[in-house]
Write a protein that holds these residues in place. Sequence first.
Motif, PDB file in Angstrom:
ATOM      1  N   MET A 103       0.835  -1.188   0.000  1.00  0.00           N
ATOM      2  CA  MET A 103       0.000   0.000   0.000  1.00  0.00           C
ATOM      3  C   MET A 103       0.880   1.251   0.000  1.00  0.00           C
ATOM      4  N   PRO A 104       0.622   2.215  -0.867  1.00  0.00           N
ATOM      5  CA  PRO A 104       1.414   3.454  -0.857  1.00  0.00           C
ATOM      6  C   PRO A 104       1.354   4.131   0.514  1.00  0.00           C
ATOM      7  N   ASN A 105       2.518   4.269   1.130  1.00  0.00           N
ATOM      8  CA  ASN A 105       2.623   4.837   2.476  1.00  0.00           C
ATOM      9  C   ASN A 105       1.830   4.041   3.505  1.00  0.00           C
ATOM     10  N   GLY A 106       1.660   2.749   3.245  1.00  0.00           N
ATOM     11  CA  GLY A 106       0.946   1.869   4.158  1.00  0.00           C
ATOM     12  C   GLY A 106       1.683   0.569   4.362  1.00  0.00           C
ATOM     13  N   GLU A 107       0.926  -0.480   4.524  1.00  0.00           N
ATOM     14  CA  GLU A 107       1.461  -1.798   4.861  1.00  0.00           C
ATOM     15  C   GLU A 107       1.544  -2.674   3.607  1.00  0.00           C
ATOM     16  N   SER A 108       2.545  -3.525   3.540  1.00  0.00           N
ATOM     17  CA  SER A 108       2.612  -4.479   2.440  1.00  0.00           C
ATOM     18  C   SER A 108       1.788  -5.714   2.777  1.00  0.00           C
ATOM     19  N   MET A 109       1.413  -6.455   1.747  1.00  0.00           N
ATOM     20  CA  MET A 109       0.667  -7.682   1.975  1.00  0.00           C
ATOM     21  C   MET A 109       1.506  -8.680   2.767  1.00  0.00           C
ATOM     22  N   TYR A 110       2.808  -8.703   2.523  1.00  0.00           N
ATOM     23  CA  TYR A 110       3.649  -9.643   3.256  1.00  0.00           C
ATOM     24  C   TYR A 110       3.775  -9.246   4.722  1.00  0.00           C
ATOM     25  N   GLU A 111       3.819  -7.960   5.000  1.00  0.00           N
ATOM     26  CA  GLU A 111       3.816  -7.506   6.392  1.00  0.00           C
ATOM     27  C   GLU A 111       2.521  -7.912   7.082  1.00  0.00           C
ATOM     28  N   LEU A 112       1.404  -7.765   6.373  1.00  0.00           N
ATOM     29  CA  LEU A 112       0.117  -8.203   6.911  1.00  0.00           C
ATOM     30  C   LEU A 112       0.136  -9.697   7.193  1.00  0.00           C
ATOM     31  N   TYR A 113       0.677 -10.464   6.250  1.00  0.00           N
ATOM     32  CA  TYR A 113       0.766 -11.915   6.401  1.00  0.00           C
ATOM     33  C   TYR A 113       1.551 -12.294   7.652  1.00  0.00           C
ATOM     34  N   LEU A 114       2.715 -11.688   7.837  1.00  0.00           N
ATOM     35  CA  LEU A 114       3.538 -11.998   9.007  1.00  0.00           C
ATOM     36  C   LEU A 114       2.821 -11.649  10.303  1.00  0.00           C
ATOM     37  N   ARG A 115       2.146 -10.520  10.312  1.00  0.00           N
ATOM     38  CA  ARG A 115       1.388 -10.099  11.494  1.00  0.00           C
ATOM     39  C   ARG A 115       0.240 -11.062  11.788  1.00  0.00           C
ATOM     40  N   ALA A 116      -0.482 -11.461  10.745  1.00  0.00           N
ATOM     41  CA  ALA A 116      -1.619 -12.363  10.920  1.00  0.00           C
ATOM     42  C   ALA A 116      -1.182 -13.731  11.422  1.00  0.00           C
ATOM     43  N   VAL A 117      -0.117 -14.256  10.845  1.00  0.00           N
ATOM     44  CA  VAL A 117       0.386 -15.569  11.264  1.00  0.00           C
ATOM     45  C   VAL A 117       0.874 -15.530  12.698  1.00  0.00           C
ATOM     46  N   LEU A 164      -3.984 -14.965   5.725  1.00  0.00           N
ATOM     47  CA  LEU A 164      -3.781 -16.007   6.732  1.00  0.00           C
ATOM     48  C   LEU A 164      -4.116 -17.392   6.190  1.00  0.00           C
ATOM     49  N   LEU A 165      -5.083 -17.476   5.300  1.00  0.00           N
ATOM     50  CA  LEU A 165      -5.468 -18.783   4.764  1.00  0.00           C
ATOM     51  C   LEU A 165      -4.357 -19.436   3.942  1.00  0.00           C
ATOM     52  N   THR A 166      -3.438 -18.643   3.389  1.00  0.00           N
ATOM     53  CA  THR A 166      -2.311 -19.275   2.704  1.00  0.00           C
ATOM     54  C   THR A 166      -1.484 -20.085   3.699  1.00  0.00           C
ATOM     55  N   TYR A 167      -1.296 -19.548   4.889  1.00  0.00           N
ATOM     56  CA  TYR A 167      -0.570 -20.255   5.948  1.00  0.00           C
ATOM     57  C   TYR A 167      -1.351 -21.473   6.424  1.00  0.00           C
ATOM     58  N   ILE A 168      -2.635 -21.299   6.674  1.00  0.00           N
ATOM     59  CA  ILE A 168      -3.467 -22.381   7.185  1.00  0.00           C
ATOM     60  C   ILE A 168      -3.549 -23.539   6.185  1.00  0.00           C
ATOM     61  N   LYS A 169      -3.578 -23.214   4.894  1.00  0.00           N
ATOM     62  CA  LYS A 169      -3.665 -24.246   3.858  1.00  0.00           C
ATOM     63  C   LYS A 169      -2.296 -24.817   3.467  1.00  0.00           C
ATOM     64  N   GLY A 170      -1.243 -24.261   4.050  1.00  0.00           N
ATOM     65  CA  GLY A 170       0.096 -24.761   3.748  1.00  0.00           C
ATOM     66  C   GLY A 170       0.638 -24.293   2.413  1.00  0.00           C
ATOM     67  N   TYR A 171       0.114 -23.186   1.902  1.00  0.00           N
ATOM     68  CA  TYR A 171       0.567 -22.641   0.617  1.00  0.00           C
ATOM     69  C   TYR A 171       1.785 -21.750   0.816  1.00  0.00           C
ATOM     70  N   GLU A 172       2.602 -21.637  -0.227  1.00  0.00           N
ATOM     71  CA  GLU A 172       3.570 -20.560  -0.280  1.00  0.00           C
ATOM     72  C   GLU A 172       2.804 -19.252  -0.438  1.00  0.00           C
ATOM     73  N   PHE A 173       3.315 -18.162   0.115  1.00  0.00           N
ATOM     74  CA  PHE A 173       2.572 -16.910   0.074  1.00  0.00           C
ATOM     75  C   PHE A 173       2.360 -16.425  -1.360  1.00  0.00           C
ATOM     76  N   GLU A 174       3.223 -16.859  -2.274  1.00  0.00           N
ATOM     77  CA  GLU A 174       3.083 -16.480  -3.679  1.00  0.00           C
ATOM     78  C   GLU A 174       1.768 -16.987  -4.281  1.00  0.00           C
ATOM     79  N   ARG A 175       1.102 -17.902  -3.605  1.00  0.00           N
ATOM     80  CA  ARG A 175      -0.175 -18.438  -4.089  1.00  0.00           C
ATOM     81  C   ARG A 175      -1.379 -17.680  -3.529  1.00  0.00           C
ATOM     82  N   LEU A 176      -1.131 -16.498  -2.978  1.00  0.00           N
ATOM     83  CA  LEU A 176      -2.194 -15.719  -2.357  1.00  0.00           C
ATOM     84  C   LEU A 176      -3.388 -15.510  -3.290  1.00  0.00           C
ATOM     85  N   ASN A 177      -3.126 -15.285  -4.563  1.00  0.00           N
ATOM     86  CA  ASN A 177      -4.218 -14.989  -5.485  1.00  0.00           C
ATOM     87  C   ASN A 177      -5.126 -16.190  -5.736  1.00  0.00           C
ATOM     88  N   GLU A 178      -4.735 -17.370  -5.249  1.00  0.00           N
ATOM     89  CA  GLU A 178      -5.604 -18.541  -5.362  1.00  0.00           C
ATOM     90  C   GLU A 178      -6.665 -18.573  -4.262  1.00  0.00           C
TER      91      GLU A 178
END
Length: 240
Positions: free
Chosen positions: A118-132, A159-173
């Motif tokens: 996010m411009p001047n905000g949080e990245s999706m990966y930062e969100l992922y780390l926080r959620a996990v 968070l569901l990428t982690y719960i499903k055992g996906y690599e984070f690169e599969r977020l769009n699935e």
Amino acid sequence: MSKTTIYLIRHAEAEGNFIRRFHGITDSDVTEKGKLQAQKLAERLKNVHFDVIYSSPLKRAFYTAQQIAKGRGIEIIIRADLVEINGGDWEDRCWDELPILYPKEYELWEKRPHEHCMPNGESMYELYLRAVSAFEDIVKTNSGKCVCIVTHGTLIRALLTYIKGYEFERLNEILWQDNTAINIIEYKDSRCNLLVEGDWSHLGEELSTIAYQDWWQQFLKERGIREQNINIIERRENYE
């Protein structure tokens, strides 16, 4: 090791969902439809015993948690790390403006969200780390219990990428979920078993937020999903 059950739930419809403005950390109120959604959710879960209920501090999540907690004698525990993604410059912008004002960032959001920041905000990966981190701490703290977590759509998707055992690169699935959608996870022996994903069947067509929104129809079309109104992404019978 004892089994821990987690109900991971998206909040009821808020103003940003209805008027289609980006509300990450923007603290908008629950709509009248959202209040009905929360009521239906609470009715759906009335026979489920919860030992503890956690919520994001934002009003839309806390209100939803309050409806679930009614009559249970359970204090809702607020966790700042369950808050939605910080949208930075996107906050309170109309969704239709975003691809015009931020074409590169919006393309990443749509096509490669795992790379989006996010411009001047949080990245999706930062969100992922926080959620996990939040999820793991809650599970560790409540071993063997039944836990309810009320939070937000983008956080749940990450968070569901982690719960499903996906690599984070599969977020769009991971598909987006309607307001008050239910996910149920069993955690045992350091493993997550996703029993239910994105179940909002308690709403019916009349109370769905996204079923008839154009962006949702386009989202389904791009993924080759033919159904007009998906209300259960995955469900195993007799899970409650």
